[in-house]
Design a protein around this motif. Structure first.
Motif, PDB file in Angstrom:
ATOM      1  N   SER A  50     -65.186  13.772 -26.073  1.00 21.48           N
ATOM      2  CA  SER A  50     -66.221  14.025 -27.067  1.00 21.48           C
ATOM      3  C   SER A  50     -65.663  14.768 -28.281  1.00 21.48           C
ATOM      4  CB  SER A  50     -67.368  14.812 -26.428  1.00 21.48           C
ATOM      5  OG  SER A  50     -68.451  14.884 -27.304  1.00 21.48           O
ATOM      6  N   ILE A  51     -64.796  15.751 -28.029  1.00 22.82           N
ATOM      7  CA  ILE A  51     -64.161  16.489 -29.136  1.00 22.82           C
ATOM      8  C   ILE A  51     -63.215  15.570 -29.901  1.00 22.82           C
ATOM      9  CG2 ILE A  51     -62.498  18.324 -29.704  1.00 22.82           C
ATOM     10  CD1 ILE A  51     -65.184  19.515 -29.103  1.00 22.82           C
ATOM     11  N   LYS A  52     -62.428  14.793 -29.177  1.00 19.90           N
ATOM     12  CA  LYS A  52     -61.489  13.874 -29.842  1.00 19.90           C
ATOM     13  C   LYS A  52     -62.236  12.893 -30.739  1.00 19.90           C
ATOM     14  CE  LYS A  52     -57.710  13.825 -26.486  1.00 19.90           C
ATOM     15  NZ  LYS A  52     -57.019  12.985 -25.501  1.00 19.90           N
ATOM     16  N   MET A  58     -68.717  21.315 -31.363  1.00 22.73           N
ATOM     17  CA  MET A  58     -69.166  22.249 -30.328  1.00 22.73           C
ATOM     18  C   MET A  58     -68.923  23.705 -30.708  1.00 22.73           C
ATOM     19  SD  MET A  58     -68.142  20.334 -26.806  1.00 22.73           S
ATOM     20  CE  MET A  58     -68.205  18.563 -26.670  1.00 22.73           C
ATOM     21  N   VAL A  59     -68.158  23.952 -31.777  1.00 22.86           N
ATOM     22  CA  VAL A  59     -67.954  25.315 -32.273  1.00 22.86           C
ATOM     23  C   VAL A  59     -69.194  25.666 -33.093  1.00 22.86           C
ATOM     24  CG1 VAL A  59     -66.491  26.872 -33.601  1.00 22.86           C
ATOM     25  CG2 VAL A  59     -65.448  24.974 -32.316  1.00 22.86           C
ATOM     26  N   LEU A  60     -70.036  26.529 -32.528  1.00 24.41           N
ATOM     27  CA  LEU A  60     -71.338  26.810 -33.135  1.00 24.41           C
ATOM     28  C   LEU A  60     -71.312  27.955 -34.139  1.00 24.41           C
ATOM     29  CD1 LEU A  60     -73.660  26.424 -30.015  1.00 24.41           C
ATOM     30  CD2 LEU A  60     -72.919  24.688 -31.661  1.00 24.41           C
ATOM     31  N   THR A  61     -70.420  28.902 -33.947  1.00 22.40           N
ATOM     32  CA  THR A  61     -70.303  30.043 -34.853  1.00 22.40           C
ATOM     33  C   THR A  61     -68.908  30.617 -34.689  1.00 22.40           C
ATOM     34  OG1 THR A  61     -71.406  32.079 -35.597  1.00 22.40           O
ATOM     35  CG2 THR A  61     -71.237  31.750 -33.212  1.00 22.40           C
ATOM     36  N   ASP A  62     -68.606  31.699 -35.408  1.00 22.60           N
ATOM     37  CA  ASP A  62     -67.274  32.295 -35.335  1.00 22.60           C
ATOM     38  C   ASP A  62     -66.846  32.545 -33.894  1.00 22.60           C
ATOM     39  OD1 ASP A  62     -67.223  32.287 -38.067  1.00 22.60           O
ATOM     40  OD2 ASP A  62     -67.694  34.420 -38.277  1.00 22.60           O
ATOM     41  N   TYR A  63     -65.751  31.938 -33.525  1.00 23.61           N
ATOM     42  CA  TYR A  63     -65.094  32.136 -32.221  1.00 23.61           C
ATOM     43  C   TYR A  63     -65.863  31.615 -31.007  1.00 23.61           C
ATOM     44  CZ  TYR A  63     -62.141  35.301 -34.941  1.00 23.61           C
ATOM     45  OH  TYR A  63     -61.301  35.843 -35.873  1.00 23.61           O
ATOM     46  N   LEU A  83     -65.234  31.471 -20.455  1.00 21.26           N
ATOM     47  CA  LEU A  83     -63.846  31.866 -20.622  1.00 21.26           C
ATOM     48  C   LEU A  83     -63.739  32.599 -21.946  1.00 21.26           C
ATOM     49  CD1 LEU A  83     -60.721  31.211 -19.575  1.00 21.26           C
ATOM     50  CD2 LEU A  83     -60.776  29.881 -21.665  1.00 21.26           C
ATOM     51  N   VAL A  84     -63.165  33.800 -21.919  1.00 23.36           N
ATOM     52  CA  VAL A  84     -62.959  34.569 -23.140  1.00 23.36           C
ATOM     53  C   VAL A  84     -61.455  34.782 -23.307  1.00 23.36           C
ATOM     54  CG1 VAL A  84     -63.461  36.703 -24.392  1.00 23.36           C
ATOM     55  CG2 VAL A  84     -65.171  35.748 -22.828  1.00 23.36           C
ATOM     56  N   SER A  85     -60.947  34.409 -24.465  1.00 23.83           N
ATOM     57  CA  SER A  85     -59.540  34.603 -24.799  1.00 23.83           C
ATOM     58  C   SER A  85     -59.415  35.793 -25.739  1.00 23.83           C
ATOM     59  CB  SER A  85     -58.992  33.342 -25.476  1.00 23.83           C
ATOM     60  OG  SER A  85     -57.658  33.555 -25.898  1.00 23.83           O
ATOM     61  N   ARG A  86     -58.454  36.651 -25.473  1.00 20.53           N
ATOM     62  CA  ARG A  86     -58.240  37.809 -26.354  1.00 20.53           C
ATOM     63  C   ARG A  86     -57.732  37.370 -27.729  1.00 20.53           C
ATOM     64  NH1 ARG A  86     -56.596  39.856 -21.227  1.00 20.53           N
ATOM     65  NH2 ARG A  86     -58.025  41.509 -20.570  1.00 20.53           N
ATOM     66  N   ASN A  87     -57.079  36.220 -27.775  1.00 20.10           N
ATOM     67  CA  ASN A  87     -56.549  35.682 -29.028  1.00 20.10           C
ATOM     68  C   ASN A  87     -57.185  34.319 -29.305  1.00 20.10           C
ATOM     69  OD1 ASN A  87     -54.367  37.702 -29.639  1.00 20.10           O
ATOM     70  ND2 ASN A  87     -53.815  37.124 -27.553  1.00 20.10           N
ATOM     71  N   PRO A  88     -57.418  34.017 -30.567  1.00 16.96           N
ATOM     72  CA  PRO A  88     -58.067  32.744 -30.898  1.00 16.96           C
ATOM     73  C   PRO A  88     -57.223  31.537 -30.500  1.00 16.96           C
ATOM     74  CG  PRO A  88     -57.685  34.074 -32.891  1.00 16.96           C
ATOM     75  CD  PRO A  88     -57.122  34.820 -31.746  1.00 16.96           C
ATOM     76  N   GLY A  93     -58.956  22.830 -35.701  1.00 14.03           N
ATOM     77  CA  GLY A  93     -59.077  23.544 -36.966  1.00 14.03           C
ATOM     78  C   GLY A  93     -60.032  24.734 -36.952  1.00 14.03           C
ATOM     79  N   LYS A  94     -60.692  24.988 -35.833  1.00 11.13           N
ATOM     80  CA  LYS A  94     -61.625  26.114 -35.725  1.00 11.13           C
ATOM     81  C   LYS A  94     -61.084  27.103 -34.682  1.00 11.13           C
ATOM     82  CE  LYS A  94     -65.187  24.155 -38.010  1.00 11.13           C
ATOM     83  NZ  LYS A  94     -66.058  24.705 -38.986  1.00 11.13           N
ATOM     84  N   PRO A  95     -60.995  28.401 -35.037  1.00  6.67           N
ATOM     85  CA  PRO A  95     -60.521  29.381 -34.063  1.00  6.67           C
ATOM     86  C   PRO A  95     -61.622  29.728 -33.051  1.00  6.67           C
ATOM     87  CG  PRO A  95     -61.032  30.474 -36.128  1.00  6.67           C
ATOM     88  CD  PRO A  95     -61.246  28.998 -36.342  1.00  6.67           C
TER      89      PRO A  95
END
Length: 147
Positions: A50-52, A58-63, A83-88, A93-95
């Motif tokens: 779906s992303i491809k 699916m990126v709705l807002t910052d991070y 899942l939470v990543s400490r780094n983006p 193209g979206k962090p």
């Protein structure tokens, strides 16, 4: 008696430092749902496709990415994992630091649970708590949600 939601607990909230790419992060985010037989590998493949096909919608807002695929397709029952990543992590193209995987069996049964979860993400302080990548604080915060 207060009934609390058990959508997020020690088993389906994960914290990582980073991931090589968004596909690996999505696979890791999906692991609790796969282990619990809530979803099948077909559902993970459908989210990736779906992303491809459609880009980073699916990126709705910052991070924050709400990862999902067509309801019922590879879904055995409704569930979510976080899942939470400490780094983006770059998602086309979206962090993204927060991968919320949502598995729905149909078009409507998950909406009430999703609304409660999204209301937490919309609260500035709660969002900061999630971004802090403190697993016990995140699990504790979600335990306070009334169903």
């Amino acid at each position: 008696m207060i009934v609390t939601c058990s959508l997020f607990n020690e088993d389906n909230v994960q914290i990582i430092d980073s991931a090589m790419n968004w596909k690996i992060a999505l696979q890791k985010a999906s692991e609790p749902l796969l282990k619990a037989n809530i979803i099948t590998p077909k559902y993970v493949a459908s989210m990736i496709e779906s992303i491809k096909k459609n880009g980073p919608y699916m990126v709705l807002t910052d991070y924050f990415a709400l990862m999902h695929a067509r309801p019922g397709d590879g879904v055995n029952k409704m569930g979510m994992s976080l899942l939470v990543s400490r780094n983006p992590i770059d998602l086309e193209g979206k962090p993204v630091k927060i991968f919320l995987v949502m598995a729905a069996i149909d078009n409507t049964s998950h909406l009430q649970s999703l609304q409660k979860v999204i209301s937490i993400f919309m609260d500035t302080e709660s969002y900061k708590t999630i971004l802090s990548a403190n697993k016990s604080a995140i699990v504790s915060m979600f335990k306070k949600v009334k169903c």
